[in-house]
Each structure stands twice: as structure tokens, then as C-alpha cells.
Design a protein around this motif. Structure first.
Motif: not given
Lengths: 229, 229
Positions: B110-112, B193-194, B196-197, B199-201, B203-204, B207, B211-212
Motif C-alpha cells: 500500500x506504499x509507493x 499519479x496513475x 499511485x492508484x 497501492x490505493x486500490x 488498500x481498498x 477492506x 478486486x477494485x
């Protein structure tokens, strides 16, 4: 529950004020300048006569409700946090919508600044009193779309915070606005990726001549039951 | 048109190979190790008997088509680019799907990581020969969903590159996969920025146990006409 909006005279703050007032929430529009806050509150009432809205200077506004929205430009974030520090109380939640765009220093709005703490939200967390939870959110919602009540919203608000309970409380506020869905992104350190979505959307907006937003796909049950677990 | 997939034995590469083969594209699965590439090609044919798929070592595979997909872990990206440099030809396009996750060095997924060039894609651009365009893409598409042909896709692929024509060519390839929509994010510097999506996904995903993916909202005409302008 009253919702204080610090920087409520700006585009995003005013848009959120309008939508939350339309949902029946009581709003306090905050500004450094009381006259400007009052002017914005009148503008809101003119558009939405049913609105329950008042005006105050930011430090006063911040004391009026448990969940405080911080909607100021990055350039002014640190100064605002310094002024809010003595008035914020343990148990309050600060929702940080700040985006550290390079535009803050006459750079491009499609570029993100490096913030020493990792993100604007983590800077906010460093500058708020002990016991105040910072939640990162509202970075991907277009102020222009919020501003126009005729516009149907259909997008997500990505939330990050170190306390799940704080995320859940802000999620409940997000859900008050029709067409917005809160998505749990986890701890506050995820804010740096969320903040990066704004310059990305700005770049997309330039190409498609639109006000784009974000939707997370593939959530079980469309994410419906998540916050009620 | 044959599509070489460097790292086609990995989860994302194999998933893309499967979907593109299902769309009728001819695929070359590349690997450092020919035997592993052949094993993956056989696995693909077993799943999809109609697939036109062959196997080659990466440096050979990269010479077989105009648009080369690079689907390797960040840890191996630089080494792969060094090996590909002598074989890539001006006019070819390299699609970089690398995500610089901290997991590359036993950190969190979850980290870039901070990449000196700004992003993995910009590192790729620095390491490819003159005349080869790098396009950043495929970071938000779940390998697991791609892998399962029964799974209906309904999400976006965010593309960034310094040449619009290169973005448009990759967009056409994305559109071959049913349920994927290419979105133009602008110049290659948007890749950070792309990337970075992912690790964001992740993390989602943790939760919501899913597979978002990502969908950009508010595109005029749902983005349909954009690439044909």
C-alpha cells in the motif's frame, strides 16, 4: 448537527455548503473575513431559501460542530491550521480537502507538490491538537458540479484516516449528499495517493472539456453495506 | 498485429495475454526463461484453444510487434529495460505497467516508492532508445479479474504519454478487451499519479475483500467519441 466549513467562501467549500444545506444540514460558513462569510451565506440563501446557514470567522465557525470541513487552498492550509489549533477540541474531526497543487506557487495545476509530511492531510494531522482526528476527503468532487444543484452527482468520495470510526462518521456526512458514495481507503498515509487524483482529474478535464470524478468499481454489493458492518 | 508481452508469465502479463488472445490478437509471451514462457503459452492454449500464442525470451518477443507490453515487477524493471534497449526500434511503443510498490523491497504493497525520475514510466522513458514512445497504462486493472474470462470487466485504463498518437494506438489495443475503456490522462508525467492508484486500490481491496478498479465519471458521451476525434 451543524457543519462548519472553513474556507466556505471558496469554490469547493461553497459547493459542499450548498449540497449539505440542500440535504437539510445546518451550515456555518467560515472565512477569515466575517463580511465575506456573510456574503456567501446570503448567496447560499438566495439560491436555496430553505437553507439553514450562518456565517462566522473561521475560528468561531470551527467550534460550532463536531465535524469541521477544511476547504482552503494549500497555500493557506498551514496558516489556517495554526489559527484553528487553539479552538479545536478533542473528539472533533477535521476533514481535510486540501490538494498540494504546484499551482499554489504559480506552477501547473496538473502537478503535485512534495509535502514533507507525505501529504497535505498528514501536515494537517501534525498541526491539529491531540484527540482531533483528521480525515482526508472530497478531493475528487468537482466544485462546479456541486455548485449546480441541477447537476446529478454519481461518483465517489475517497476517505482516509487513522481511525475507522472517524472515517465512518465522515462517510455518514458524505452519504447525506445524493449521488456521492464514501469509499474507505484506509489509513491517513493513503491521502498522498488521493490528493494525487486531483491533478490527474484536472489533466483529464483539460482533454475532455469536462468536470470528471472518480468511481471505484468492483465493490461487493456496490459498497452499500460496508459502513454498516 | 502481434502483441509481445514482456513478463507474460506474471499475473498481470498473463491476464492481459489471455484477454487479448480472446479478442483475437496474436500474442507472444516473453520471459527471461524460454521454458517458462512456453509453459505459460501452453497454459493459455489449454484455457483458450483458439488462442494464437507463441513463446520467446523477452528480447526476442520484443521484436515481434509494434506495441510491446512491459509487465514486470518494479524490482526487475530496470534490468529488463537494459536488456530491451538494444532490440527496441524507433517507431515501437513500450507500454509500461510497472508499479513502484514498496513491496519490491519487502515493504507494504500500500506504499509507493519514490522513483528519482518521478515514476516507473518516466524511468522507462529514460531507459528506452530514442524514437520509442513510452505509454503508461494498465495499473488499475486487477490481474485476477483479467485471468478469469467469465468475469465481466467494467472499468477504465488510464493512459499517459508524451505523444498523443502513441496514447491513441494503445487506446485502440485497450478497446480490444471488452469492458475496458481507455482514458487519456495526458503527458507521461501524469504516470506518477496513475501508479499511485495501485497501492490505493490494494488498500481498498483489503477492506472490501475485492478486486477494485477505477472508472472516471463525467466524460462527455461516456468518452465514446474521444479517440476518434
Amino acid at each position: 448537527m451543524t457543519v462548519p466549513i472553513i474556507g466556505g467562501t471558496g469554490a469547493l467549500g461553497f459547493g459542499l455548503a450548498l449540497r449539505l444545506a440542500a440535504a437539510g444540514e445546518e451550515i456555518v460558513i467560515g472565512s477569515r473575513d466575517l463580511a465575506r462569510a456573510q456574503e456567501a451565506a446570503e448567496r447560499l440563501r438566495a439560491e436555496l431559501p430553505s437553507a439553514r446557514v450562518s456565517a462566522a470567522v473561521n475560528e468561531e465557525a470551527a467550534q460550532r460542530g463536531p465535524v469541521v470541513l477544511l476547504c482552503v487552498p494549500f497555500r493557506a492550509q498551514s496558516e489556517n491550521l495554526t489559527r484553528l489549533k487553539p479552538v479545536l477540541q478533542p473528539g472533533q474531526i477535521l476533514v481535510d480537502a486540501t490538494v498540494p497543487l504546484a499551482a499554489a506557487f504559480s506552477g501547473k495545476a496538473t502537478r503535485l507538490l512534495g509535502v514533507p509530511q507525505g501529504s497535505a492531510a498528514e501536515q494537517a494531522a501534525e498541526m491539529t491538537p491531540e484527540g482531533v482526528d483528521v480525515v482526508s476527503g472530497f478531493h475528487t468532487v468537482s466544485a462546479d458540479r456541486l455548485r449546480n444543484l441541477a447537476e446529478r452527482l454519481d461518483e465517489d468520495v475517497l476517505l482516509a484516516s487513522d481511525r475507522r470510526e472517524a472515517r465512518a462518521r465522515v462517510a455518514a456526512l458524505v452519504e447525506r449528499i445524493e449521488g456521492l458514495r464514501p469509499v474507505d481507503c484506509g489509513p491517513l498515509e493513503m491521502a498522498r495517493m488521493i490528493e494525487g487524483l486531483t491533478p490527474l482529474l484536472i489533466s483529464i478535464n483539460k482533454r475532455y472539456r469536462t468536470h470528471a470524478g472518480v468511481r471505484i468499481t468492483g465493490l461487493p454489493d456496490d459498497g452499500a453495506g460496508y459502513w454498516r458492518r
